[in-house]
Structure formats: structure tokens, C-alpha cells
Design an enzyme around this catalytic site. Structure first.
Site, PDB file in Angstrom:
ATOM      1  N   HIS A 294       0.840  -1.193   0.000  1.00 38.38           N
ATOM      2  CA  HIS A 294       0.000   0.000   0.000  1.00 38.38           C
ATOM      3  C   HIS A 294       0.878   1.248   0.000  1.00 38.38           C
ATOM      4  CE1 HIS A 294      -3.444  -2.491   1.928  1.00 38.38           C
ATOM      5  NE2 HIS A 294      -3.677  -2.322   0.651  1.00 38.38           N
ATOM      6  N   TYR A 468       3.376   0.194   5.051  1.00 41.14           N
ATOM      7  CA  TYR A 468       3.877  -0.987   5.769  1.00 41.14           C
ATOM      8  C   TYR A 468       3.078  -2.276   5.578  1.00 41.14           C
ATOM      9  CZ  TYR A 468       5.043   3.325   8.325  1.00 41.14           C
ATOM     10  OH  TYR A 468       5.381   4.616   8.660  1.00 41.14           O
ATOM     11  N   HIS A 469       2.599  -2.550   4.372  1.00 40.88           N
ATOM     12  CA  HIS A 469       1.788  -3.747   4.163  1.00 40.88           C
ATOM     13  C   HIS A 469       2.297  -4.611   3.006  1.00 40.88           C
ATOM     14  CE1 HIS A 469      -1.656  -1.167   6.030  1.00 40.88           C
ATOM     15  NE2 HIS A 469      -0.906  -1.733   6.961  1.00 40.88           N
ATOM     16  N   PRO A 470       3.582  -4.991   2.970  1.00 40.41           N
ATOM     17  CA  PRO A 470       4.070  -5.820   1.866  1.00 40.41           C
ATOM     18  C   PRO A 470       3.567  -7.260   1.957  1.00 40.41           C
ATOM     19  CG  PRO A 470       5.800  -5.545   3.501  1.00 40.41           C
ATOM     20  CD  PRO A 470       4.655  -4.665   3.934  1.00 40.41           C
TER      21      PRO A 470
END
Length: 558
Positions: A294, A468-470
Site C-alpha cells: 500500500h 507498511y503492508h508488503p
């Protein structure tokens, strides 16, 4: 020797350690590169503001220069302690949209579809506000609660959203996702409730569970194509742990760490491994591919009052009072997750689901909290929920102590740019609505001079960052090109699975901690029941019928 070696004690690894060690006949080893989660800043929610700079608790990765972001290398924090990123995140509890899991079902079968996911979310959850219902559970270990403190500006943001014709949503994990409202968080009694706190702390005394911290996994040990153990580095010394005959290695290092360790161990695209002098164990080209994240852009405004959480001499008395409230009562602004309110909206009315998420912060936030922004202000984070851009994780070196190549390839698809432009415009409309306008002094960034689409695009390229959403780098699927099958076994190898956010075929529309915990709960059941793909589908059909019956009974009783 161990029946299960779990590599990575993050959101997923802690769940696996709990569930698999519940069988006293099984020996379980949990390896974690970081230290124990004893730092008090982890457990005090507002301590998040100081954790970004901690190299001890944070991998603090940097991406490759991003072609579509003016060549910038972006900061990528990831948790490096028991609990992983659930120990340093903003604690927002979001499951994603129902349609996300319909897409997972298309990719990997019914055991990963919405009915099964909802069953697991409810099983895991101990909701402090909602009773046991169609959407919520109360008997699980993962504490989910309303915030004990909400800043007046966070309340004003929600009111302003409604003034901008966005509906109020009292439960983003309920019947629908659209709207503005207040986030529920993974907290209990004013403290962070990480995956380690929820699933690991209570089982530390189990004699069949060994936890080794400060253990940097360096290589998976294979005999032919069968995983038999893991090498790790601790205090500059090399060590090994081995599995029993038939034991398994479970990779839970996350969307960055898992593909990196696989490639270091000889599993990945043959040409890339050869380039770095890594001996090939198994040519699996999709390892590290399909990276999704994101991308986020902010609006930051100066406030005309001292209502926000400020960095100023005038805030000191309030800060001292807040410290006492937290220490003695676990109350006050130090229980804030900072991202107190937000929402999910559509970039255009013709869309069938939200593709933008807001996180509103009643404070300035600059450079992930690494730089101090003095004074009183507020920040609105706007992220593209359903990005089309895809990147990759790769090798920079065969040295396991060197970080991997991280190339998210942000904004490589023009649709993502259009979505973020719309997000900026909707965000500004909310911040200019009456309830927020009365707090407004001026827009700090991007600044009121940035107006046209071209100016907004240039600002996005200059300032956008990760939120921070890999996920997705060891994609799960029924197709032979996927890295893992629906049972999470790595294709072409034996006695090794991946259990973390890297298996997500598609990024969920929301924060990723809760879905990652759910993945681990599902995986633990698959492992303990020794299910194969065929049995998985049969179990899923039974679960679907049971879920439909339960929903029908709830509807009758309401």
C-alpha cells in the site's frame, strides 16, 4: 531435533508456536532474529512514535531507487523482535474486504475463501465491545478493543467525513467496510496486544517449546530437495537446528524475509541465484515476485489550537499528566495508537467497493516519525488499497547478513496514480468540511499551491511512502507457477512450508496484521490435521455449509 522449526516469531510465527506446541508429543523450535519483546515502548501504545528509529527492534530496510518516485529509496520498517511487526505497528485491527477472500478462493480454493476466513477471524478474536455475533468472536486470544483515548480532532475528522457525505461506520469489520469511523485496535487494558502477547507469552513455560532469540537465519538445510534444518547466526557464531525424520521447516519471516532466505538457500530463479554464486537447489522463478504494498500520501495541516498531540514546550504539562495517567491507570493519550480514526472510500462513485483508506492522526508525523515536527498539527494518511503495481524481492548478495533487494515498483501502473489523485481530493474535501475547518490554520504539505492534477502527481512522486503492508512474494495458488500450494507446501520441495503474508495471492483492502494471524491459524490446522489439497477442499465445503447454517440461525434470532 525438532518436529517443527518455525523461522520468524512475527504475527504468524507466534500463532504457529502456540498451536503446534499444544501437542506435548511434538518438539517445536522458534527462531527469531531480534530480541525478546521486553522494551516498555513496545507495550505502551504511543511508544510507536519512538520505535521507527530502533535498529534493535526494526529491520529498517531501504528499497531500491523507485523510478516512478523521482528515484527515491524508501524506508521500509519491519519488526525485529518477538511479535514481529505486530510489536511495532499502529495496532489497527482490520480484516480486509469480503471480496478479497473471494479472490483468494479463486486462486487457492475454498479453504482460503471468505466463509473459512470469517470463521477463523471469529475464533481468534476476543472483542472487548461486541458480543459474539455473525461478525465477531469473544473467546480467542487476540484482544481487540476500542481505544481508551480519542483526541477531539479524531472525533472532528469523523464528523467532517459525514459532512462530506461519507457515511459513519461503527464497525469496519462488520456488515460493510465503507465509511468513516474509529478504528478498533489490538490492545487490552490500554496496552499493545501483539501476536507475541496474545499467543506466545502464555505458553513460554511449555517444555516442548524452545525459543531462540537474536538468531539470524542464514540458510535452510536441504538433503536433495527435502528440508532437514536451518542454519543461523547468533553472536557471530554459526549454529544449526535439525528436524526429526518427517519434521517440517515453517518459514514465517514475512514478505521480505521469507523469499530472501529461500533464495539464499538455493530456491528461486536459477539465473538470479547463479548471478550471486548461490548453488541451485530448486528452480522456482516466482519466489520474490508479485510484491504488493500500500503506497501512501499525506496531507499535513497546522492547527489553530493546542488540541493535537504536540511537540512544544506548552505540551510539557499535558505530557507529564499523561505519563502519570498511563503509569498508574493505563489511561490517557499514551494509550493512543495515533491512527485513531479513518475510513474506507471509493475513488469514484461507479466503483463497487472502497479502494482508498484513510488514517487520521491528531499530530504531525514526518518521515515515519524519524524526524521531529514541532508545534501542533494533524496528518491525514491516504493509501491506495487495491494497487495494480507489482514489484519483487531479490538478492543483492549471497551474504545472509546483507539486506535483500526490495523493489516495490510503485506507480508502475497508471491506475494507481489516478487513485491517489482522487484520494488527495477527497481527503482535502473532508479536511475542509466545517468540523475540521474550525481547527485549520494552514496546509503544511503539500501546501495550498499544489492544486492541479499535474502538481498533485509531482507531489506524490516527491513524497509518497509505504504504509507498511508488503505481501505476495511467495504466492499461494492452485496453478503450477505458484510458489506454494493451498496447503502452503513449497512446490517441488519436501517438508517445508511458508506461513506468513508472503503467501497472499492478492493484497487485502486494509491493514495486514489480522489477516496474517488468520493465515497462521488456518495453516496450523492444516498441519496438525495433515490435510492434503483434496481434503482441504472437502473440509472447506463442510465449513461453508456450516457457516451458511450459522448465519441463517443468527438472522432468525435477530
Amino acid at each position: 531435533m525438532y518436529d517443527y522449526i518455525i523461522v520468524g516469531a512475527g504475527s504468524a510465527g507466534c500463532v504457529l508456536a502456540n498451536r503446534l506446541s499444544a501437542d506435548p508429543s511434538k518438539r517445536v523450535c522458534l527462531l527469531e532474529a531480534g530480541p525478546r519483546d521486553t522494551n516498555p515502548l513496545i507495550h505502551m501504545p504511543l511508544g510507536i512514535a519512538l520505535l521507527s528509529n530502533s535498529k534493535k527492534l526494526n529491520w529498517a530496510f531501504q528499497t531500491a531507487p523507485q523510478q516512478n518516485l523521482n528515484g527515491r529509496s524508501l524506508f521500509w520498517p519491519r519488526g525485529k523482535t518477538l511479535g514481529g511487526s505486530s510489536s511495532i505497528n499502529a495496532m489497527v485491527y482490520i480484516r480486509g474486504h469480503e471480496d478479497d477472500y473471494h479472490a483468494w478462493e479463486q486462486a487457492a480454493g475454498r479453504y482460503w475463501g471468505w466463509y473459512r476466513a470469517l470463521e477463523l477471524f471469529k475464533r481468534l478474536e476476543c472483542n472487548q465491545r461486541f458480543d459474539k455475533s455473525e461478525h465477531h468472536g469473544v473467546d480467542g486470544e487476540l484482544a481487540v478493543s476500542d481505544l481508551k483515548y480519542i483526541n477531539p480532532l479524531s472525533k472532528a475528522f469523523v464528523q467532517a467525513g459525514m459532512e462530506a457525505n461519507i457515511n459513519f461506520n461503527g464497525d469496519f469489520n462488520g456488515e460493510y467496510q465503507d465509511g468513516v469511523g474509529f478504528y478498533q485496535v489490538t490492545q487490552k487494558n490500554g496496552q499493545r496486544w501483539s501476536s507475541a502477547r496474545a499467543f506466545l507469552h502464555g505458553v513460554l513455560s511449555r517444555p516442548n517449546l524452545d525459543i531462540i532469540t537474536d538468531a539470524h537465519a542464514s540458510k535452510i538445510l536441504f538433503e536433495d530437495r527435502k528440508a532437514v534444518g536451518v542454519s543461523y547466526i547468533k553472536k557471530n557464531m554459526h549454529h544449526q537446528v535439525k528436524t526429526t525424520s518427517g519434521g517440517e521447516v515453517l518459514l514465517s519471516l514475512g514478505a521480505v524475509g521469507t523469499p530472501h532466505l529461500l533464495m539464499l538457500s538455493g530456491v528461486g530463479a536459477a539465473a538470479e541465484l547463479k548471478e550471486h554464486g548461490v548453488s541451485l537447489v530448486h528452480d522456482l522463478p516466482e519466489v520474490g515476485k508479485n510484491l504488493q504494498d500500500h503506497l501512501d500520501i499525506t496531507l499535513m495541516c497546522a492547527a489553530n489550537s493546542r488540541e493535537p498531540i504536540g511537540v512544544a514546550l506548552s505540551f510539557i504539562p499535558r505530557g507529564v499528566s499523561g505519563l502519570f495517567s498511563y503509569v498508574f491507570k493505563r489511561e490517557g493519550f499514551l494509550t493512543s495508537n495515533v491512527a485513531e480514526s479513518g475510513g474506507f472510500v471509493k475513488s469514484s462513485p461507479d466503483r463497487d467497493r472502497p479502494n482508498l483508506q484513510f488514517h487520521f492522526l491528531p499530530t504531525y508525523l514526518k518521515d515515519h516519525g524519524r524526524k521531529i515536527a514541532g508545534g501542533y498539527g494533524y496528518t491525514l494518511h491516504i493509501c491506495d488499497l487495491l494497487p495494480k503495481s507489482r514489484g519483487r524481492i531479490g538478492l543483492k548478495s549471497a551474504n545472509p547478513l546483507q539486506p535483500p533487494l526490495i523493489d516495490p515498483n510503485y506507480l508502475s501502473d497508471h491506475e494507481d496514480i489516478k487513485t491517489m489523485i482522487a484520494g488527495i481530493k477527497i481527503g482535502r474535501a473532508i479536511l475542509q468540511a466545517p468540523s475540521m475547518a474550525k481547527h485549520f490554520k494552514h496546509e503544511v504539505v503539500p501546501g495550498q499551491a499544489v492544486k492541479t492534477d499535474d502538481e498533485i502527481i509531482e507531489d506524490i512522486r516527491r513524497r509518497a511512502e509505504t504504509i507498511y503492508h508488503p505481501v505476495g512474494t511467495c504466492r499461494m495458488g492452485k496453478d503450477p507457477a505458484s510458489v506454494v500450494d493451498p496447503c502452503l507446501k513449497i512446490r517441488g520441495l519436501a517438508n517445508i512450508r511458508v506461513v506468513d503474508a508472503s503467501i497472499m495471492p492478492h493484497l487485502v483492502a486494509g491493514n495486514t496484521n489480522a489477516p496474517t494471524i488468520m493465515i497462521a491459524e488456518n495453516a496450523a490446522e492444516i498441519i496438525m490435521r495433515n490435510l492434503d489439497v483434496e481434503a482441504l477442499e472437502a473440509s472447506a465445503e463442510f465449513a461453508r455449509e456450516g457457516a451458511e447454517l450459522e448465519l441463517a440461525m443468527i438472522a432468525v434470532c435477530m
